[in-house]
Design a protein around this motif. Structure first.
Motif, PDB file in Angstrom:
ATOM      1  N   ALA A 257       0.836  -1.209   0.000  1.00  0.00           N
ATOM      2  CA  ALA A 257       0.000   0.000   0.000  1.00  0.00           C
ATOM      3  C   ALA A 257       0.871   1.259   0.000  1.00  0.00           C
ATOM      4  O   ALA A 257       0.532   2.252  -0.661  1.00  0.00           O
ATOM      5  CB  ALA A 257      -0.911  -0.008   1.225  1.00  0.00           C
ATOM      6  N   ASP A 262      -1.413   4.264  -1.353  1.00  0.00           N
ATOM      7  CA  ASP A 262      -2.795   3.994  -0.934  1.00  0.00           C
ATOM      8  C   ASP A 262      -2.887   4.109   0.584  1.00  0.00           C
ATOM      9  O   ASP A 262      -2.905   3.114   1.307  1.00  0.00           O
ATOM     10  CB  ASP A 262      -3.190   2.590  -1.420  1.00  0.00           C
ATOM     11  CG  ASP A 262      -4.661   2.298  -1.173  1.00  0.00           C
ATOM     12  OD1 ASP A 262      -5.391   3.227  -0.772  1.00  0.00           O
ATOM     13  OD2 ASP A 262      -5.077   1.137  -1.379  1.00  0.00           O
ATOM     14  N   TYR A 263      -2.948   5.346   1.081  1.00  0.00           N
ATOM     15  CA  TYR A 263      -3.005   5.520   2.534  1.00  0.00           C
ATOM     16  C   TYR A 263      -4.344   5.086   3.148  1.00  0.00           C
ATOM     17  O   TYR A 263      -4.381   4.685   4.313  1.00  0.00           O
ATOM     18  CB  TYR A 263      -2.668   6.966   2.918  1.00  0.00           C
ATOM     19  CG  TYR A 263      -3.704   7.988   2.541  1.00  0.00           C
ATOM     20  CD1 TYR A 263      -4.734   8.323   3.395  1.00  0.00           C
ATOM     21  CD2 TYR A 263      -3.633   8.652   1.327  1.00  0.00           C
ATOM     22  CE1 TYR A 263      -5.677   9.269   3.054  1.00  0.00           C
ATOM     23  CE2 TYR A 263      -4.565   9.600   0.975  1.00  0.00           C
ATOM     24  CZ  TYR A 263      -5.591   9.908   1.839  1.00  0.00           C
ATOM     25  OH  TYR A 263      -6.525  10.834   1.491  1.00  0.00           O
ATOM     26  N   PRO A 264      -5.495   5.136   2.421  1.00  0.00           N
ATOM     27  CA  PRO A 264      -6.730   4.613   3.041  1.00  0.00           C
ATOM     28  C   PRO A 264      -6.621   3.132   3.405  1.00  0.00           C
ATOM     29  O   PRO A 264      -7.072   2.713   4.474  1.00  0.00           O
ATOM     30  CB  PRO A 264      -7.799   4.861   1.973  1.00  0.00           C
ATOM     31  CG  PRO A 264      -7.283   6.009   1.179  1.00  0.00           C
ATOM     32  CD  PRO A 264      -5.807   5.801   1.121  1.00  0.00           C
ATOM     33  N   SER A 265      -6.009   2.327   2.522  1.00  0.00           N
ATOM     34  CA  SER A 265      -5.847   0.904   2.837  1.00  0.00           C
ATOM     35  C   SER A 265      -4.931   0.713   4.045  1.00  0.00           C
ATOM     36  O   SER A 265      -5.174  -0.165   4.883  1.00  0.00           O
ATOM     37  CB  SER A 265      -5.270   0.166   1.627  1.00  0.00           C
ATOM     38  OG  SER A 265      -6.164   0.227   0.529  1.00  0.00           O
ATOM     39  N   LEU A 267      -4.547   2.773   6.585  1.00  0.00           N
ATOM     40  CA  LEU A 267      -5.289   3.141   7.793  1.00  0.00           C
ATOM     41  C   LEU A 267      -6.301   2.075   8.168  1.00  0.00           C
ATOM     42  O   LEU A 267      -6.502   1.763   9.355  1.00  0.00           O
ATOM     43  CB  LEU A 267      -5.970   4.491   7.590  1.00  0.00           C
ATOM     44  CG  LEU A 267      -5.041   5.696   7.399  1.00  0.00           C
ATOM     45  CD1 LEU A 267      -5.857   6.966   7.204  1.00  0.00           C
ATOM     46  CD2 LEU A 267      -4.098   5.858   8.578  1.00  0.00           C
ATOM     47  N   LEU A 268      -6.956   1.481   7.154  1.00  0.00           N
ATOM     48  CA  LEU A 268      -7.933   0.430   7.440  1.00  0.00           C
ATOM     49  C   LEU A 268      -7.241  -0.815   7.998  1.00  0.00           C
ATOM     50  O   LEU A 268      -7.777  -1.488   8.885  1.00  0.00           O
ATOM     51  CB  LEU A 268      -8.714   0.094   6.172  1.00  0.00           C
ATOM     52  CG  LEU A 268      -9.690   1.169   5.683  1.00  0.00           C
ATOM     53  CD1 LEU A 268     -10.303   0.764   4.351  1.00  0.00           C
ATOM     54  CD2 LEU A 268     -10.790   1.407   6.717  1.00  0.00           C
ATOM     55  N   THR A 269      -6.061  -1.135   7.480  1.00  0.00           N
ATOM     56  CA  THR A 269      -5.316  -2.285   7.994  1.00  0.00           C
ATOM     57  C   THR A 269      -4.909  -2.051   9.452  1.00  0.00           C
ATOM     58  O   THR A 269      -4.999  -2.961  10.287  1.00  0.00           O
ATOM     59  CB  THR A 269      -4.067  -2.532   7.131  1.00  0.00           C
ATOM     60  OG1 THR A 269      -4.466  -2.747   5.778  1.00  0.00           O
ATOM     61  CG2 THR A 269      -3.300  -3.744   7.630  1.00  0.00           C
ATOM     62  N   ASP A 271      -6.484  -0.179  11.591  1.00  0.00           N
ATOM     63  CA  ASP A 271      -7.699  -0.285  12.398  1.00  0.00           C
ATOM     64  C   ASP A 271      -8.071  -1.744  12.634  1.00  0.00           C
ATOM     65  O   ASP A 271      -8.509  -2.122  13.736  1.00  0.00           O
ATOM     66  CB  ASP A 271      -8.839   0.454  11.698  1.00  0.00           C
ATOM     67  CG  ASP A 271     -10.134   0.395  12.490  1.00  0.00           C
ATOM     68  OD1 ASP A 271     -10.232   1.065  13.530  1.00  0.00           O
ATOM     69  OD2 ASP A 271     -11.054  -0.353  12.065  1.00  0.00           O
ATOM     70  N   GLU A 353      -1.099   6.927  12.887  1.00  0.00           N
ATOM     71  CA  GLU A 353      -1.800   7.128  11.610  1.00  0.00           C
ATOM     72  C   GLU A 353      -1.091   8.192  10.763  1.00  0.00           C
ATOM     73  O   GLU A 353      -1.009   8.058   9.531  1.00  0.00           O
ATOM     74  CB  GLU A 353      -3.245   7.530  11.873  1.00  0.00           C
ATOM     75  CG  GLU A 353      -4.104   6.386  12.395  1.00  0.00           C
ATOM     76  CD  GLU A 353      -5.529   6.811  12.688  1.00  0.00           C
ATOM     77  OE1 GLU A 353      -6.408   5.941  12.744  1.00  0.00           O
ATOM     78  OE2 GLU A 353      -5.750   8.027  12.874  1.00  0.00           O
ATOM     79  N   MET A 357       0.472   7.717   6.974  1.00  0.00           N
ATOM     80  CA  MET A 357       0.224   8.603   5.833  1.00  0.00           C
ATOM     81  C   MET A 357       1.528   9.111   5.238  1.00  0.00           C
ATOM     82  O   MET A 357       1.674   9.203   4.013  1.00  0.00           O
ATOM     83  CB  MET A 357      -0.669   9.766   6.268  1.00  0.00           C
ATOM     84  CG  MET A 357      -2.120   9.348   6.521  1.00  0.00           C
ATOM     85  SD  MET A 357      -3.211  10.741   6.845  1.00  0.00           S
ATOM     86  CE  MET A 357      -2.803  11.075   8.561  1.00  0.00           C
ATOM     87  N   SER A 360       2.948   6.499   3.089  1.00  0.00           N
ATOM     88  CA  SER A 360       2.223   6.324   1.825  1.00  0.00           C
ATOM     89  C   SER A 360       2.626   7.361   0.787  1.00  0.00           C
ATOM     90  O   SER A 360       2.395   7.139  -0.409  1.00  0.00           O
ATOM     91  CB  SER A 360       0.713   6.412   2.076  1.00  0.00           C
ATOM     92  OG  SER A 360       0.292   5.432   3.007  1.00  0.00           O
TER      93      SER A 360
END
Length: 586
Positions: A257, A262-265, A267-269, A271, A353, A357, A360
């Motif tokens: 990522a 792909d910073y959204p992925s 952050l979701l990982t 979490d 977090e 970012m 990423s």
């Protein structure tokens, strides 16, 4: 139903050959037995679970064996070996110093030492956790430890060597036990699994070995716990779930990522990892370890530093081949700083977090920050604001001297005098003070050393004449009208011009070495860029030299020490006063 015995006891080594990871110690003890050079006191120290007490028992069993083998292993068939195996030997005595740490306990031990062994040659006294003895107990033990009876041998075992009195250490032969490597732990666990008819893969064994942290006893305990949870067919995911260990796949997916931006992925990982109950700081530590392993995998010849199964090594090599080395360095720098600042952060989750970012955006940073391709030459970094010229003293020359750090002044004063011939400068590496304006990637690739070259403007490739160079110099001095001292220095200097294959080299002069060093490190790139813009040519290069000293002009003393020496040399009475009072004029 037979009584269950844990693996740490069931598969405890009973000979030097079955010791794990302590080959040097085993060899030394066997040679001392073979040569009859037995000490009266030994100290076994090292981490927990690495075989200190086990080695003491094997050594005690071996020196009392009546029929040892040729490689100095106990036979296991004589009366001494049989009594030891059955736990009824009167030649081996074990004392737990954690619960028997008083003076009275040591006195009882001293009375027991006087009794000779009934079977065998030696009475061996193994004192475990000896650092728990009280200072008075240590002092009561000193005389007996130094001069015990001929049949008595003491073996002290401890995990905290620094807590033992130096007087005790000086009376013992010390053996330092090492942590057991991951490969040795995996090899022993695989042997235990085969004997117990348990199916387990290498990835699971490596997870257990890493969790044990170099202790074989801990590894066998974790192995028993895993088998109790999974049964005889142990799966990798079951091991991770039972031991609460973070899966390697999380780190691989996060790096993928980061490479895609792909910073959204990411952050979701993160979490998802927190939802499963993992510690956030342990997650960052695991990510740092993963990046370190990628750097090792990318560098040839360092595979020995990876304590991983072959399947994982191949996966690391594959991902490392897709990661630029600068990306891995910057990513590791971010994660290590995130670890160090985690506990001081008011919002730890946001702290991590934000680091994710930043990770990423590393891959896209070079493209976003690349300078536009224009006809204008690249301008060097501006000099630091602190490097302003200072006011000269009333007795100083009219030429201004810029502020120079004391360290540079000292270095300049201690450097042997050099000739005043200008040095050629093809490429100029920036000093430490100018690195702040450069990215890490540009530093590693050496882009900051490249000479400024125009792209497509043919006019800038023309070499100007000497007259044009001299006419443009006052304009350069006028460009620094807001800095009158610097403008005065530029306008009052003499120029010398030399033509070479790559263009014209213009040399201007300053008054001393300290000023020359300051100009070269802080100002020369900027001067060269502005001079080229005024001339409209990229075929001009600047360099700086020192004004040669005039032998007929007397030198002026500026520093107090120099003024004091000059006064002493001119006045005999002052010289005598300094000698009588032993004054220091340095």
């Amino acid at each position: 139903m037979s009584q269950y015995i844990v693996s740490a006891r069931k598969y405890r080594p009973d000979s030097f050959g079955t010791l794990i990871g302590q080959d040097n110690i085993a060899r030394t003890l066997k040679n001392s037995i073979l040569r009859g050079q037995l000490a009266h006191a030994y100290l076994f120290c090292g981490p927990r679970g690495v075989g200190k007490t086990t080695t003491a028992r094997i050594f005690a069993k071996m020196i009392n064996c009546s029929n040892p083998s040729q490689d100095m292993e106990p036979c296991g068939q004589c009366e001494s070996c049989i009594s030891f195996a059955e736990g009824r030997s009167y030649c081996i005595h074990e004392l737990d110093a954690a619960s028997n740490n008083g003076v009275d306990d040591i006195k009882n031990l001293m009375e027991q030492v006087r009794i000779p062994p009934q079977v065998g040659k030696y009475s061996v006294y193994i004192i475990d956790e000896v650092h728990m003895l009280s200072p008075s107990a240590f002092n009561a033990f000193l005389k007996t430890l130094e001069e015990p009876p001929a049949h008595a041998i003491f073996i002290l075992a401890t995990t905290e060597k620094h807590k033992i009195l130096p007087t005790i250490l000086s009376r013992c032969q010390t053996y330092d036990f090492n942590r057991i490597t991951v490969d040795n732990i995996v090899r022993n666990l695989r042997m235990v699994a085969e004997k117990e008819n348990i199916t387990i893969d290498d990835e699971s064994l490596h997870v257990i070995a890493h969790k044990a942290d170099g202790a074989m006893r801990d590894a066998l305990t974790i192995f028993d716990q895993t088998v109790a949870f999974c049964g005889t067919d142990v799966k990798y995911q079951d091991v991770l779930r039972n031991l609460n260990v973070l899966d390697y796949e999380y780190s691989f997916s996060l790096v993928d990522a980061f490479l895609k931006g792909d910073y959204p992925s990411a952050l979701l990982t993160f979490d998802e990892i927190l939802t499963k109950g993992f510690n956030a700081l342990h997650f960052v530590a695991a990510l740092s370890s993963h990046l370190r392993d990628l750097i090792v995998s990318k560098s040839g010849g360092l595979e020995a530093l990876l304590e991983l199964p072959d399947s994982l090594k191949a996966k690391y090599r594959e991902q490392a081949s897709r990661c630029p080395l600068t990306f891995l360095y910057e990513a590791l720098d971010i994660t290590t700083k995130c670890e160090s600042g985690y506990r001081a952060s008011v919002n730890p989750r946001l702290h991590i977090e934000f680091a994710l970012m930043r990770l990423s955006f590393i891959a896209s940073k070079p493209a976003d920050m690349a300078p536009a391709q224009t006809a204008q030459p690249a301008q060097p970094a501006q000099p630091a604001k602190t490097a302003q010229p200072i006011q000269p003293s009333p007795s100083a020359p009219s030429v201004a001297i810029p502020t120079v750090p004391p360290a540079q002044q000292a270095a300049a004063s201690q450097t042997p005098a050099e000739d005043n011939q200008p040095r050629e400068r093809r490429t100029r590496a920036p000093r430490a003070g100018s690195l702040g304006a450069l990215s890490m990637k540009s530093v590693m690739e050496g882009n900051q050393d490249k000479p400024v070259v125009a792209d497509d403007n043919a006019a800038r490739q023309m070499v100007p004449s000497d007259e044009s160079l001299k006419e443009a110099w006052p304009k350069l001095a006028a460009a620094y009208s807001d800095k009158p001292r610097l403008a005065s220095m530029l306008s009052s200097t003499a120029l010398s011009i030399e033509e070479k294959e790559d263009g014209k080299w213009v040399t201007f002069r300053v008054v001393n070495q300290a000023q020359k060093d300051w100009v070269e490190s802080k100002l020369l790139h900027e001067l060269e860029g502005k001079y080229r813009n005024i001339l409209g040519s990229a075929k001009v290069f600047l360099r700086v030299s020192i004004v040669p000293d005039d032998p007929q002009e007397p030198k002026t003393a500026y520093m107090p020490g120099e003024q004091a020496k000059e006064l002493i040399s001119q006045n005999e009475q002052v010289k005598n006063l300094v000698q009588d009072l032993a004054l220091d004029v340095k």
